[in-house]
Design an enzyme around this catalytic site. Structure first.
Site, PDB file in Angstrom:
ATOM      1  N   ILE A   1      81.582  71.311 -13.717  1.00 53.60           N
ATOM      2  CA  ILE A   1      80.598  71.466 -14.797  1.00 53.60           C
ATOM      3  C   ILE A   1      79.205  71.280 -14.216  1.00 53.60           C
ATOM      4  CG2 ILE A   1      79.890  70.654 -17.095  1.00 53.60           C
ATOM      5  CD1 ILE A   1      82.758  69.729 -17.563  1.00 53.60           C
TER       6      ILE A   1
ATOM      7  N   MET B   1      76.603  68.436 -15.005  1.00 55.68           N
ATOM      8  CA  MET B   1      77.040  67.050 -14.719  1.00 55.68           C
ATOM      9  C   MET B   1      76.681  66.751 -13.265  1.00 55.68           C
ATOM     10  SD  MET B   1      80.899  65.541 -15.170  1.00 55.68           S
ATOM     11  CE  MET B   1      81.334  63.837 -14.837  1.00 55.68           C
TER      12      MET B   1
ATOM     13  N   TYR C   1      78.050  70.271 -21.463  1.00 52.08           N
ATOM     14  CA  TYR C   1      79.229  69.555 -20.955  1.00 52.08           C
ATOM     15  C   TYR C   1      80.263  69.330 -22.057  1.00 52.08           C
ATOM     16  CZ  TYR C   1      81.600  65.067 -19.789  1.00 52.08           C
ATOM     17  OH  TYR C   1      82.499  64.054 -19.596  1.00 52.08           O
TER      18      TYR C   1
ATOM     19  N   HIS D   1      82.140  72.443 -22.742  1.00 50.77           N
ATOM     20  CA  HIS D   1      82.663  73.170 -21.571  1.00 50.77           C
ATOM     21  C   HIS D   1      84.199  73.113 -21.576  1.00 50.77           C
ATOM     22  CE1 HIS D   1      83.501  74.246 -17.417  1.00 50.77           C
ATOM     23  NE2 HIS D   1      82.248  74.621 -17.278  1.00 50.77           N
TER      24      HIS D   1
END
Lengths: 109, 109
Positions: free
Chosen positions: A39, A42, A77, A80
């Site tokens: 991701i 992140m 995030y 995701h």
């Protein structure tokens, strides 16, 4: 005190179910850490087990902290697919969870 | 993943009483931050307000993170007169508090 430019810290406290084994917890931690590679927003991940002495942990035993560039990064995030898949797996093993996001203002000695 | 050598993070989540004003919260934050200058084993301090979007904050609105060199450092901090005085003042304004200490194991992308 300075505000770290744009950084958002995403803090998750977990209390696992009684039947969750330490091997399963290890697997969860590896899967959580692996999200950094999947991701893009992140940026980092760290975790630890509670070692506090004040008896104010309210039953939470593990803490996970990830960092993002901005609240948009956290929003990306959360939805995701890799996070959704991980969260479904994680949730199965949770007795309690607490999540706080914040933009840190810091001071060093 | 590497374990940061000896560092212990001390994480405090707070929910203030309804009657606590934002000026009183500012005063608490300044007093908390000031402990870094008074308590030698306290190495850094950061704080923030919850901006999470998942509605899993369980009513906690503020997070405070300080770092120490080892659990002995936290133990020294907990009983330090400057912390005891601050904690008495802080506690008067708390509806709920949660404390977790951990030795972070981290991963960066």
């Amino acid at each position: 005190m300075e505000e770290a430019n744009g950084v958002v810290k995403h803090v998750v406290l977990a209390k696992f179910k009684e039947e969750t084994t330490s091997d399963q917890i290890d697997e969860i931690i590896k899967a959580f850490a692996n999200l950094v590679t999947l991701i893009e927003p992140m940026k980092s991940f760290q975790w630890g087990k509670d070692v506090s002495i004040e008896n104010l942990h309210q039953g939470f035993t593990h803490i996970f902290e990830s960092t993002f560039e901005g609240t948009e990064g956290v929003a990306e995030y959360v939805v995701h697919p890799a996070h959704v898949e991980f969260a479904n797996f994680f949730r199965c093993h949770l007795d309690e969870v607490l999540v706080i996001d914040y933009k840190p203002t810091f001071l060093r000695s």
